[in-house]
Every structure is written in structure tokens, then in C-alpha cells.
Write an enzyme that holds these catalytic residues in place. Structure first.
Site, short mmCIF file in Angstrom:
data_model
loop_
_atom_site.label_atom_id
_atom_site.label_comp_id
_atom_site.label_asym_id
_atom_site.label_seq_id
_atom_site.Cartn_x
_atom_site.Cartn_y
_atom_site.Cartn_z
N LYS A 78 28.25 56.84 18.24
CA LYS A 78 27.61 56.59 16.93
C LYS A 78 28.69 56.54 15.85
O LYS A 78 29.58 57.40 15.82
CB LYS A 78 26.60 57.71 16.64
CG LYS A 78 25.75 57.46 15.39
CD LYS A 78 24.70 58.56 15.19
CE LYS A 78 23.78 58.24 14.01
NZ LYS A 78 22.75 59.28 13.79
N SER A 159 17.86 57.47 13.06
CA SER A 159 18.99 56.68 12.62
C SER A 159 19.92 56.20 13.72
O SER A 159 20.62 55.21 13.54
CB SER A 159 19.81 57.50 11.63
OG SER A 159 20.45 58.60 12.27
N SER A 183 16.58 61.80 14.48
CA SER A 183 17.42 60.62 14.66
C SER A 183 17.94 60.40 16.08
O SER A 183 18.56 59.36 16.35
CB SER A 183 18.61 60.65 13.70
OG SER A 183 18.19 60.35 12.40
#
Lengths: 497, 95
Positions: A78, A159, A183
Site C-alpha cells: 500500500k 481505502s 480500510s
């Protein structure tokens, strides 16, 4: 040769050990798949050459018998994790071109164990969002499509949308995410894969770009419960550089997967059966409860009375912490800078932050600044912190009666890009089932259990006691076995056809 | 409570984000929606409840007060948008 991108991490590690294929071959197969799936926009920065170099080093370790826990496994990182010398953006324009001079502890742990990084995965800007549509680097597209409306592009959730989509699309074997209010768990559910947010304090936050420091926690995505366990074992651990990191030994989590759940007490919280809930989600939840019962678990009705206030509490505390954390983006030490004609310092700050932050980030900074400002601090911020304590107490009380909780992960399957955007609050409602455990710091895992009538994956969430991730993995392993989820995203089936 | 345009301007100033009148108008509506959701918290009785700061009940760890890091000005300055002679450069603040 077998299709290397369809293997689990466990199978890949076995194959590498037996020399069925090399780390370089495994990485090349995933680079090829990543190139073919560029339209999904999973990566903000591809790091294929870096991956090739890491794979070569991994092959050398296998040759000399020094391979680590994740040696040669290609993953997506990420783009919230600082990676030394490699652009790290948090999906924000304000950090475009930022090359951190240091490595986050969690990514460093994974590289120590031999993981290979394919790229920096797309996300909602500063991890603020539930659909990966607030990224300054474009939307991520979910590899799944609805059978009823196959032309509609769906969100991967957020997210950590790029991470989840990459694992679902078989272009990475696993991925890192972060979870502040859901997320990891919500995108895992939307993309038909597994993901776990461990207990707050289990993974170091050092070098992970901060959103809300009392909630942020790192965790993995993978396609099986066991693979998540392997990744978490590498990621977790005490780090003196994070003052909220907890000094406890890291168990071999994968050993819990496959253990019997006979006698395990599974709590079903009645407050999650919200009015007007999607009937498909409720039916899946009932199915999950029946599966756990059939596997030998004991089902217990429990109550978490403050559940309906978790979302409101979150939207005070998370923006408050975000407004404080994001004060560092001032155009002086790193990132974007907008110089103004009159050359005033405050004008430079204001112009830089206006140009660098997107709409959702600005909204949250403003709400946070408001609730922390003189006159409102007690009415909003302290009030929310008091309710947070009650939410935490709810979990502690429930865990007197059960070992884990079973709930839906998200209120709906993946929705189309552009939906739920009429008003910010509509989007926030996506996280109603994941936020309570975030507020309480409890570990939570989502795994795919069934499909909607339109052929979209639906997930269930298992929540555990603090630092009892092994119990979560044990329960998740049993549910995974019973659900036997084998469906593939349509984009992969098209390719096979 | 409601957030009018002047309050948006004031908060934006505190947060150092430049905001046009048109932005402030839109933000006022959005922030009010969020705030009216947040105000449901007033339904909850919290008398005598301590505000929670961290889910982990532990003392802040302390380490020995000694230098363990540093001496890397070039590395630290490597990300600066503007630098000169080993310093970060900001617009002139003293006439």
C-alpha cells in the site's frame, strides 16, 4: 508449468523449496499479469525492476538454504508505507515525488523475510475513503463485475483498494493494507478475498503515513486465511520506534488455521441486524452462523448496545487526529510547495495545502480543526472519547460470554464508481460494521463466504479479543472451509475462456 | 450548532487551507451534514465516563536520554522543495 499466478502463498513457498520454479519465474509471471491488468489502476508506482532484483536475491538464498518466511513471494505494498528511495505518495498530490529516506518497520520486516515488492498500491488519499475514488492518481477498478450490469465499473472498496484489487485479480499473491475504520476489511469483502486488521499495537506504525494515530493499524490481504496468517507473522512485532507498539511474542499464526472450533463460543451481536439492512447480507450472515454451528461452535446471542454511535464517534476522533497529523504538510520539509507572489509564509502554507489536498481530505481536516477548536473541544472531542470508552466496554462485556464475534463486513456488495457520492455521510455508512472494532482496537478479519444474486462476493467479519489473533484465524479457517468460496472475478474467467 | 460560511472561513484559516467563497459555501453544507450526524452523540449518557485516549492500557515507554540517531543533514534535506547551504528555505518572515 502450473499457472503461477493462481497459487496460494503456501503453495508458492512449497514450490520454491522443491525447486519446481524459481523466485524469478514467480515474479516474472506476476509482472506479466500486472502489465495485462493495468486498466484496473492497482499501482501508483510499479517497481518491477526492483522486484526482479529482489527475486534474484531470493533465488540465491534458496540456492544456499537461507530462505526466509516469505522468500520470493511477490506482493503489493500500500502506498502509505514509506519505502526507502521509492516514491511514496499516500495517493495525494501533496506527496508527489516524495522519496522517503527511510523504510517503514512493517515493510522492512517483510523484506527481511524475503518478500518481493511489485509496486506501491493505489488507495484513497491519505487512506480517507471507502471506495478508492479519492486518490489523486485515479480510481481503482474492482476486477469483479455484476452479472446484471456487466458494463458498470465497480469500486474495490477502500481505502486499501489497490491492494485488494491486485490480490483478487491475481497480479499479486498478497498485499499490505492499513485499517483505520475498515480500510482492510471492507475492500477484502468487496473483492472476494481475505484480510485482517490485527489488534491495535500488534504491528508497528513507524513509517506508515499517519491518518488517525489511535486507530491506524497495518494488516495483510491474501486469498486464503492461512496466507494472511503467514503475512501477519512477518509484519507483526514489537518496535521501540512506535510508542504504542506492544512487546509480546509473535505466534506462528498459521498453526491456528485448521484447528477445531468445537466448543468455541461465537457471539452474534443483535445490534448489527440494522433496520433496512440488505436481505442478501442478512441471509449470508445466517448462513455463516449455521456453518460455524455445524463445525462444532456454540452460538451465543450478545449485545453491543453502543454500536449505533460508533460511526459518529469515529467522525469526531478520526478527523481530529487527522487534522493534527496532516499539519506537517507545510511545503517546507518535503512534498509539494506553492509559492505565492507576495512571498508571505502563511500564504505559502495556505496555497500549498489548498493545491495539494483533495476534497475529502480537506473536509476531514476542517471537521477535525472545528471539533478541536476552543469552545467545542469538550462538546465534541471529549464527548466522543467518552462514548469510545463505552463502545470498548461493550466489547469487553460481550467477550465475557464468547470468544469471537461473527458479523457482516459491509452493508452492501461492491457498488458502481460514482455511486454513494451525493453526500459524504452516505459514503461513511459503508463502514458501520467495521468501525466499532476499530474504536475498541480489537482484531478483525473479513473473508468471502458467498455471492450476491448478481454474482458479487460478500464477506463476513470475525472479531476477536485483544491479541487473540490465533482464535480469529482458527474461527476463520473453519468458516473458510465450510464456505468453500471458489468463485473467480469475471475478468479472470474471460481470460481463461 | 451550525457552521456558516464565516465559520468555514475561520476554521480554514486555522487549518491553513486557502478557501474561496464558492468552496466555503459548498463546505458549509457538507460540514453541517456531518455535524448533524455527530450530534446524535448527545443522546448517549456519559456522566462519570473517563475520555478514552488509547485502547492500550500502558504507560508511555521511556528510553535512556541519549543520542541514538542523527548526523544526516543531507538525507533530511533530500526531500525539501527548496534548500540552501544546509537549511530549509521559507519565504521571508522578517523585514
Amino acid at each position: 508449468m502450473t499457472n503461477l499466478t493462481s497459487l496460494t502463498i503456501r503453495q508458492a513457498l512449497d514450490g520454491l523449496k522443491k525447486k519446481d520454479f524459481t523466485a524469478t519465474e514467480l515474479t516474472e509471471a506476476h509482472i506479466k499479469a500486472s502489465e495485462a491488468a493495468r486498466h484496473l489502476n492497482c499501482y501508483i508506482t510499479e517497481t518491477f525492476d526492483h522486484a526482479r532484483k529482489q527475486a534474484k536475491e531470493s533465488d540465491a538464498r534458496y540456492a544456499s538454504g537461507r530462505a526466509g518466511l516469505l522468500d520470493g513471494v511477490p506482493i503489493a505494498m500500500k502506498d502509505l508505507y514509506c519505502t526507502e528511495g521509492i516514491q511514496t505518495t499516500a495517493a495525494s498530490k501533496i506527496l508527489e515525488g516524495f522519496k522517503p529516506p527511510y523504510e517503514s518497520t512493517v515493510s522492512g520486516n517483510m523484506f527481511r523475510d524475503g518478500a518481493v515488492m511489485l509496486g506501491k498500491a493505489n488507495l484513497d488519499e491519505f487512506a480517507m475513503g471507502s471506495s478508492n475514488t479519492t486518490s489523486a492518481y485515479g480510481n481503482v477498478i474492482n476486477p469483479w463485475r455484476s452479472e446484471a450490469e456487466p458494463d458498470k465499473q465497480l469500486v474495490p472498496g477502500g481505502s486499501s483498494g489497490g491492494s485488494a484489487a491486485a490480490v483478487a485479480a491475481r497480479i499479486a499473491m498478497g498485499a499490505t493494507g492499513t485499517d483505520t475504520g475498515g480500510s482492510i476489511r471492507q475492500p477484502a469483502a468487496f473483492c472476494g478475498i481475505t484480510g485482517i486488521k490485527p489488534t491495535y499495537g500488534r504491528c508497528s506504525r513507524f513509517g506508515i503515513i499517519a491518518f488517525a494515530s489511535s486507530l491506524d493499524q497495518a494488516g495483510p490481504f491474501a486469498r486464503t486465511v492461512e496466507d494472511c496468517a503467514l503475512l501477519l507473522q512477518s509484519m507483526a512485532g514489537y518496535d521501540p520506534k512506535d510508542s504504542t507498539s506492544v512487546d509480546r511474542p509473535v505466534p506462528e499464526y498459521f498453526k491456528a488455521v485448521g484447528q477445531s472450533v468445537k466448543g468455541l463460543k461465537v457471539g452474534v451481536p443483535k445490534e448489527y441486524r440494522v433496520e433496512g439492512a440488505n436481505p442478501e447480507i442478512l441471509a449470508l450472515w445466517d448462513k455463516g452462523v449455521a456453518m460455524m454451528k455445524d463445525a462444532g461452535a456454540e452460538i451465543v446471542d450478545v449485545s453491543l448496545p453502543h454500536t449505533k454511535y460508533a460511526l459518529q464517534t469515529y467522525y469526531v476522533i478520526a478527523p481530529a487526529e487527522c487534522s493534527s497529523n496532516l499539519a506537517r504538510y507545510d511545503g517546507v520539509r518535503f512534498g509539494l510547495r506553492e509559492n505565492t507572489d507576495n512571498g508571505n509564509l502563511n500564504d505559502m502554507y495556505e496555497a500549498t495545502r489548498n493545491a495539494g489536498f483533495g476534497k475529502e481530505v480537506k473536509r476531514r481536516i476542517l471537521i477535525g480543526t472545528y471539533v478541536l477548536s476552543a469552545g467545542y473541544y469538550d462538546a465534541y472531542y471529549n464527548k466522543a472519547r467518552r462514548v469510545r470508552k463505552l463502545i470498548w466496554q461493550d466489547f469487553i462485556n460481550a467477550y465475557q460470554k464468547c470468544d469471537v464475534l461473527l458479523t457482516p463486513t459491509a452493508p452492501t456488495p461492491a457498488f458502481a464508481i460514482g455511486e454513494n457520492t451525493a453526500d459524504p455521510v452516505t459514503m461513511y455508512l459503508n463502514d458501520i460494521f467495521t468501525i466499532p472494532a476499530s474504536m475498541a482496537g480489537m482484531p478483525g478479519m473479513s473473508l468471502p463466504v458467498g455471492l450476491s444474486a448478481d454474482g458479487l462476493p460478500l464477506g463476513l467479519q470475525l472479531l476477536g479479543k485483544p491479541f487473540e489473533e490465533e482464535t480469529v484465524f482458527k474461527a476463520a479457517g473453519a468458516l473458510e472451509k465450510a464456505a468453500n468460496f471458489t468463485a473467480l472475478p469475471q475478468s479472470l474467467m474471460d481470460k481463461a475462456a | 450548532m451550525s457552521i456558516d460560511i464565516n465559520t468555514v472561513r475561520k476554521v480554514a484559516k486555522l487549518a491553513r487551507i486557502r478557501t474561496t467563497d464558492a468552496d466555503a459555501e459548498v463546505l458549509s453544507g457538507e460540514l453541517n451534514n456531518i455535524l448533524s450526524m455527530i450530534e446524535q452523540l448527545n443522546e448517549v449518557k456519559t456522566d462519570g465516563v473517563e475520555p478514552m485516549t488509547s485502547v492500550i492500557e500502558m504507560n508511555l515507554p521511556a528510553r535512556a536520554d541519549e543520542v541514538t540517531d542523527g548526523d544526516m543533514p543531507d538525507k533530511i534535506l533530500s526531500c525539501a522543495p527548496e534548500k540552501a547551504a544546509g537549511f530549509f528555505v521559507v519565504p521571508k518572515v522578517v523585514e
